[in-house]
Write a protein that holds these residues in place. Structure first.
Motif, PDB file in Angstrom:
ATOM      1  N   PHE A   1      17.983 -30.460 -30.071  1.00 63.79           N
ATOM      2  CA  PHE A   1      17.976 -29.393 -28.831  1.00 63.79           C
ATOM      3  C   PHE A   1      17.067 -30.077 -27.763  1.00 63.79           C
ATOM      4  CE2 PHE A   1      18.522 -26.073 -32.564  1.00 63.79           C
ATOM      5  CZ  PHE A   1      19.717 -25.995 -32.166  1.00 63.79           C
TER       6      PHE A   1
ATOM      7  N   ALA B   1      17.988 -22.400 -33.403  1.00 65.40           N
ATOM      8  CA  ALA B   1      19.274 -22.642 -32.422  1.00 65.40           C
ATOM      9  C   ALA B   1      19.478 -21.523 -31.411  1.00 65.40           C
ATOM     10  CB  ALA B   1      20.676 -22.904 -33.110  1.00 65.40           C
TER      11      ALA B   1
ATOM     12  N   THR C   1      16.017 -21.231 -29.261  1.00 62.28           N
ATOM     13  CA  THR C   1      15.903 -22.459 -27.961  1.00 62.28           C
ATOM     14  C   THR C   1      16.962 -22.253 -27.096  1.00 62.28           C
ATOM     15  OG1 THR C   1      17.184 -23.908 -29.574  1.00 62.28           O
ATOM     16  CG2 THR C   1      14.657 -24.162 -29.803  1.00 62.28           C
ATOM     17  N   MET C   2      18.168 -21.884 -27.496  1.00 60.02           N
ATOM     18  CA  MET C   2      19.279 -21.790 -26.527  1.00 60.02           C
ATOM     19  C   MET C   2      19.570 -20.578 -25.636  1.00 60.02           C
ATOM     20  SD  MET C   2      21.196 -24.767 -26.981  1.00 60.02           S
ATOM     21  CE  MET C   2      22.607 -24.400 -26.336  1.00 60.02           C
TER      22      MET C   2
ATOM     23  N   ARG D   1      13.342 -23.365 -21.411  1.00 61.11           N
ATOM     24  CA  ARG D   1      13.834 -24.609 -21.809  1.00 61.11           C
ATOM     25  C   ARG D   1      13.000 -25.646 -21.346  1.00 61.11           C
ATOM     26  NH1 ARG D   1      20.584 -24.343 -21.205  1.00 61.11           N
ATOM     27  NH2 ARG D   1      21.000 -22.528 -22.420  1.00 61.11           N
TER      28      ARG D   1
END
Length: 423
Positions: A232, A359, A362-363, A368
């Motif tokens: 990621f 996932a 973080t997404m 970010r």
């Protein structure tokens, strides 16, 4: 040099642990040396091919890790149980999976057919080696296991290292690695030969494919969840930040794998339900993690400088958080091994859930940034470790799916084995 097949005393167990740890260090050292030499001897395009092939073989080779774990657990309960059939089926499945995925690898990864063929051939040798490693581990012949690990490492990496030093291109280098992977298999089988004449398993139950599937998916899940944050970071961060994050994950992997020799030694004893082994295992792994986190907190700058160079020394304040993530996953890995030893059907299920949660965080949730991904990884590791530890069943004297009677006196594992190969 002598060893016993099971139940060694504290002194011999310590010597066995040191030998296995040394073999693991040799394996990791060769694995790190290979890409370093590749960076010095190959063009950028060829280096990318080498790195891609190493990653593909590592992923496909998870089947070999599952085979080793399943065979180790079964041999601990059923000394001498046959392993030929399940080893051949697992190897054929892993090699076949690479063949089926060949068109995808050729198009998505831009690999030529010759390289894909080498991936498939090398995968077969890597997976097949798991059989003999599992036999030695399950029978607690740890000195021989250390020898076998060293032989496997030489077969997997030494041929490619020599080829690179001699100036070979990437295809010739991969051919050398494939050839040496097969050349060491007879030696590996010799090291793992039965400790006593006639100890071929008799009517003992053979290892079931379901056991290999369960252990293999657990190994794959550990690989996925422990590397997910790095992937990621590569996708979401700038090249500079993702590079810095990659340096931090080296500390994560160090904390993850540092105590794994304890897990290797404990797995066969967990399989036969020895009392207090699970508690001792978790305590040692936890203590090792705590020491590593404390050390990284005191010398974080030095750790980053050692791994990545002077440019990364300023990130030392984050070192304990990366180390803590690895320490928590080490605890998770120990629990997964305990569940495999207890016969759990899907010990990897919480790990796949954790990978999905990471996932999403973080997404879609966390910023970010370098710190955002780091905190997501640490929080996921902590939650996963808590769930895994709390989900452990109450310890019993014997594994839940082991309904067999104790081995005959003729198969008493406390009897001494022949001397290990000379070193």
């Amino acid at each position: 040099m002598t060893e016993t097949t099971a139940g060694p005393g504290a002194g011999r167990l310590g010597a066995a642990g040191a030998a296995v740890a040394g073999a693991a260090m040799v394996t990791n050292g060769l694995a790190y040396l290979l890409p370093m030499l590749g960076a010095r001897h190959l063009a950028v395009e060829e280096l990318s091919v080498l790195a891609t092939v190493l990653a593909l073989v590592a992923i496909a080779g998870v089947a070999g890790v599952g085979l080793q774990m399943a065979v180790a657990v079964h041999r601990a309960r059923h000394p001498g149980a046959p392993t030929n059939r399940v080893a051949l089926i697992t190897t054929a499945f892993a090699g076949g999976a690479v063949v089926v995925a060949a068109p995808l690898m050729m198009t998505a990864l831009r690999l030529p057919l010759s390289v894909v063929a080498l991936v498939a051939a090398t995968t077969v040798a890597v997976v097949l080696a798991g059989r003999w490693l599992g036999e030695l581990q399950g029978e607690q012949r740890f000195l021989r296991l250390a020898w076998a690990m060293g032989v496997v490492a030489l077969g997997r990496y030494a041929g490619m290292i020599v080829a690179l030093v001699l100036g070979a291109d990437v295809v010739d280098t991969l051919v050398a690695g494939m050839v040496t992977s097969y050349l060491v298999l007879p030696g590996l089988a010799w090291i793992a030969r039965p400790a006593r004449r006639g100890a071929t398993g008799g009517e003992s139950a053979a290892v079931r494919l379901r056991q290999v599937t369960s252990a293999g998916t657990a190994a794959l899940a550990m690989l996925a969840v422990s590397y997910a944050d790095l992937i990621f970071a590569r996708q979401l961060l700038s090249p500079a930040d993702s590079g810095a994050y990659a340096v931090g994950t080296v500390l994560t992997k160090g904390a993850l794998w540092a105590p794994q020799v304890i897990v290797v030694l404990a797995l066969p004893r967990l399989a036969i339900g020895e009392s207090r082994v699970r508690t001792v295992l978790l305590a040692i792994v936890g203590a090792c993690g705590a020491v590593l986190v404390a050390a990284s907190a005191l010398a974080g700058g030095f750790a980053f400088r050692l791994v990545g160079g002077e440019d990364y020394a300023s990130l030392g304040e984050y070192a304990p958080f990366f180390a803590a993530t690895g320490a928590l996953y080490a605890l998770v890995f120990a629990v997964v091994n305990a569940k495999i030893a207890a016969g759990a059907r899907w010990p990897s299920a919480p790990l796949w859930v954790a990978a999905g949660v990471l996932a999403v965080l973080t997404m879609f949730v966390a910023p970010r940034t370098f710190q955002g991904i780091m905190w997501c990884a640490l929080a996921t590791a902590a939650a996963t470790a808590l769930v895994m530890v709390l989900s452990l069943p109450k310890a019993t004297r014997r594994a839940v799916d082991d309904r067999s009677s104790p081995p005959d006196r003729a198969d008493d594992p406390r009897r001494p084995a022949p001397a290990a190969p000379p070193g």
